[in-house]
Write an enzyme that holds these catalytic residues in place. Structure first.
Site, PDB file in Angstrom:
ATOM      1  N   PRO A  59       2.383   0.814  -4.538  1.00 30.33           N
ATOM      2  CA  PRO A  59       2.296  -0.578  -4.990  1.00 30.33           C
ATOM      3  C   PRO A  59       1.246  -0.669  -6.100  1.00 30.33           C
ATOM      4  O   PRO A  59       0.219   0.015  -6.032  1.00 30.33           O
ATOM      5  CB  PRO A  59       1.868  -1.346  -3.730  1.00 30.33           C
ATOM      6  CG  PRO A  59       1.304  -0.316  -2.803  1.00 30.33           C
ATOM      7  CD  PRO A  59       1.938   0.989  -3.156  1.00 30.33           C
ATOM      8  N   HIS A  60       1.536  -1.448  -7.123  1.00 28.63           N
ATOM      9  CA  HIS A  60       0.638  -1.483  -8.265  1.00 28.63           C
ATOM     10  C   HIS A  60       0.719  -2.816  -8.994  1.00 28.63           C
ATOM     11  O   HIS A  60       1.639  -3.599  -8.775  1.00 28.63           O
ATOM     12  CB  HIS A  60       0.960  -0.333  -9.237  1.00 28.63           C
ATOM     13  CG  HIS A  60       2.383  -0.366  -9.716  1.00 28.63           C
ATOM     14  ND1 HIS A  60       3.413   0.204  -9.000  1.00 28.63           N
ATOM     15  CD2 HIS A  60       2.947  -0.893 -10.827  1.00 28.63           C
ATOM     16  CE1 HIS A  60       4.552   0.015  -9.655  1.00 28.63           C
ATOM     17  NE2 HIS A  60       4.296  -0.640 -10.767  1.00 28.63           N
ATOM     18  N   GLY A  61      -0.275  -3.022  -9.858  1.00 29.62           N
ATOM     19  CA  GLY A  61      -0.285  -4.232 -10.661  1.00 29.62           C
ATOM     20  C   GLY A  61      -1.435  -4.228 -11.642  1.00 29.62           C
ATOM     21  O   GLY A  61      -2.332  -3.389 -11.567  1.00 29.62           O
TER      22      GLY A  61
END
Length: 147
Positions: A59-61
């Site tokens: 998960p990334h952002g």
């Protein structure tokens, strides 16, 4: 600069859902507002799962007020449903946050993480590491660093 520190590792997550494990990871990043992390990461998850297969999710952002990329890691012995592309439970969750302005670095780090985590030997080392320090060394020793 090390992206993953011992304080940002959950060696034995008991979360029962994708959202719960991302919440756990957001909460170990004490220098960042966990609600902001959740908002950014869950918005990305809505575009499509970051479960890349082989029991791995990244998960990334992008975070507007972040000065440097940062990682958090959770291991889940039983595995958690992450809507992964192969339909398998996820055991290794690596949360990647990067400064909002750094698209190139974001993509480089994602590619580096994915390359390493696609390797069965690396995944086994992550799951078998007996301390947070060993996990930090694995991720710094594999060229995953902020430099």
């Amino acid at each position: 600069m090390t992206l993953l520190t011992a304080e940002h590792i959950l060696p034995d997550s008991k979360a029962d859902s994708k959202r719960a494990v991302i919440t756990e990871l957001a909460n170990v990043l004490t220098s960042i507002d966990p609600d902001s992390v959740m908002e950014v990461v869950m918005a990305r998850e809505h575009l499509g799962s970051t479960g890349i297969g082989h029991g791995v999710a990244i998960p990334h952002g992008r975070m507007p007020d972040l000065s440097n990329p940062i990682l958090a890691l959770a291991r889940h012995v039983n595995g958690v449903d992450f809507d992964a592309i192969d339909g398998q439970p996820v055991h290794i969750i690596v949360l990647l946050l990067v400064p909002d302005s750094d698209d190139r670095r974001h993509l480089e780090l994602l590619a580096q993480l994915a390359r390493n985590l696609q390797q069965q030997a690396f995944r086994e080392q992550v799951m078998q590491a007996t301390s947070n320090q060993m996990l930090c060394q694995l991720f710094s020793g594999e060229g995953i660093s902020g430099s």
